[in-house]
Motif scaffolding. Structure first.
Motif, mmCIF file in Angstrom:
data_model
loop_
_atom_site.group_PDB
_atom_site.id
_atom_site.type_symbol
_atom_site.label_atom_id
_atom_site.label_comp_id
_atom_site.label_asym_id
_atom_site.label_seq_id
_atom_site.Cartn_x
_atom_site.Cartn_y
_atom_site.Cartn_z
ATOM 1 N N ILE A 46 47.118 42.763 31.413
ATOM 2 C CA ILE A 46 45.653 42.655 31.457
ATOM 3 C C ILE A 46 45.221 41.863 32.685
ATOM 4 N N ILE A 47 45.953 40.757 32.943
ATOM 5 C CA ILE A 47 45.633 39.928 34.117
ATOM 6 C C ILE A 47 45.821 40.712 35.403
ATOM 7 N N GLU A 48 46.933 41.468 35.490
ATOM 8 C CA GLU A 48 47.203 42.265 36.686
ATOM 9 C C GLU A 48 46.152 43.353 36.868
ATOM 10 N N ALA A 49 45.737 43.959 35.747
ATOM 11 C CA ALA A 49 44.712 45.007 35.833
ATOM 12 C C ALA A 49 43.388 44.429 36.314
ATOM 13 N N GLU A 50 43.028 43.260 35.792
ATOM 14 C CA GLU A 50 41.787 42.603 36.220
ATOM 15 C C GLU A 50 41.870 42.191 37.688
ATOM 16 N N LYS A 51 43.067 41.718 38.070
ATOM 17 C CA LYS A 51 43.272 41.316 39.465
ATOM 18 C C LYS A 51 43.131 42.525 40.396
ATOM 19 N N ALA A 52 43.728 43.659 39.977
ATOM 20 C CA ALA A 52 43.649 44.878 40.788
ATOM 21 C C ALA A 52 42.213 45.369 40.882
ATOM 22 N N ARG A 53 41.471 45.261 39.752
ATOM 23 C CA ARG A 53 40.068 45.693 39.773
ATOM 24 C C ARG A 53 39.229 44.797 40.680
ATOM 25 N N SER A 54 39.481 43.479 40.601
ATOM 26 C CA SER A 54 38.764 42.541 41.473
ATOM 27 C C SER A 54 39.096 42.796 42.938
ATOM 28 N N GLU A 55 40.380 43.108 43.201
ATOM 29 C CA GLU A 55 40.804 43.407 44.575
ATOM 30 C C GLU A 55 40.106 44.662 45.086
ATOM 31 N N ASN A 60 35.992 47.080 48.446
ATOM 32 C CA ASN A 60 34.870 48.012 48.539
ATOM 33 C C ASN A 60 33.693 47.392 49.271
ATOM 34 N N ILE A 61 33.739 46.049 49.409
ATOM 35 C CA ILE A 61 32.675 45.317 50.083
ATOM 36 C C ILE A 61 33.080 44.896 51.489
ATOM 37 N N LEU A 62 34.351 44.498 51.638
ATOM 38 C CA LEU A 62 34.826 43.939 52.902
ATOM 39 C C LEU A 62 36.061 44.675 53.395
ATOM 40 N N PRO A 63 36.276 44.729 54.713
ATOM 41 C CA PRO A 63 37.528 45.250 55.243
ATOM 42 C C PRO A 63 38.703 44.397 54.745
ATOM 43 N N ARG A 64 39.886 45.018 54.606
ATOM 44 C CA ARG A 64 41.043 44.307 54.044
ATOM 45 C C ARG A 64 41.365 43.041 54.822
#
Length: 265
Positions: A46-55, A60-64
């Motif tokens: 769950i933590i990894e999924a949330e982390k991936a979603r936040s990433e 989606n807002i900023l260049p990598r």
């Protein structure tokens, strides 16, 4: 002898009972450990999924590169680019259209157009900068520098124009107001970065940005208007029409060209 046998039997029973109890405790401990590990693994997923979603949201807002720098240091250094191609689009008479259209319908139609633009620039490795009302701004040649950005941005602009032509046909067929688009392009140096500490936005600054905006404002609906400098960088790859020197706000007379995608003779 009978007494000894009885003692031996009780000892065996007691030993067996103790062994069974020990084995039960071991099994119960193992079961609890397995369950704890499973719960921990589920929580980690769950933590990894949330982390991936936040990433994904951040990217989606900023260049990598900018996002990684912000995560590491809390700020991102501004970077100067010697050559970037900037594209502005704007819908003609959008204010009048907005006054005659239900807000929900207007936003849905605008969203359809901008989603199409997003798809187009993604295929040409162009960075979306922002939307301002009905205006759309993007740039090629950053954050990763490349030598193909003038041609990439021109081709993207022509695809945007063609999409809007088809979109206008659909709007007419549905009795909806048409969106007529102007597109302007200029190539030049810019500074790119993130400013402030709230609601981070990746943006670009410089005279090249202003001149690209003037190219759009001085254009004609359904045409891609480019500056002399961009023209020089894509010369021979597109069909162009020299417009002469056109008066641009706060810039004076500026040489401009209409550009088309037909092959050059």
């Amino acid at each position: 002898a009978l007494q000894k046998a009885k003692i031996l039997r009780n000892s065996l029973i007691g030993g067996a009972t103790g062994l069974l109890l020990f084995l039960f405790l071991l099994w119960n401990r193992y079961r609890m450990k397995v369950r704890t590990n499973q719960e921990l693994e589920a929580k980690n997923k769950i933590i990894e999924a949330e982390k991936a979603r936040s990433e994904a949201l951040l990217l989606n807002i900023l260049p990598r590169q900018t996002a990684e720098e912000l995560k590491a240091t809390g700020k991102a250094a501004a970077r100067k680019y010697d050559s970037v191609t900037v594209l502005f689009t704007d819908f003609v008479a959008f204010t009048q259209i907005a006054e005659q259209t239900q807000p929900e319908e207007l936003v849905a139609e605008l969203d359809e157009c901008f989603r199409a633009f997003d798809d187009i620039i993604s295929r040409f490795n162009i960075e979306k900068i922002k939307t301002i009302g009905d205006a759309y701004m993007c740039a090629g040649g950053l954050p990763e520098k490349n030598d193909t950005h003038p041609e990439d941005v021109v081709r993207a602009a022509l695809e945007m124009r063609d999409f809007m032509t088809h979109f206008a046909e659909k709007q007419r067929a549905n009795g909806r107001p048409e969106f007529k688009i102007r597109l302007g392009i200029h190539t030049g140096p810019v500074v790119a970065g993130v400013v402030g500490s709230k609601k981070f936005v990746y943006d670009i600054w410089g005279d090249a940005v202003n001149l690209a905006a003037r190219m759009e404002q001085s254009g004609v609906p359904g045409k891609v208007n480019i500056s002399r400098h961009t023209f020089e960088l894509v010369r021979g790859k597109f069909r162009t029409e020299y417009r002469g020197k056109i008066e641009a706000k706060n810039k004076g007379p500026v040489e401009m060209y209409f550009i088309e995608n037909q092959p050059v003779d």
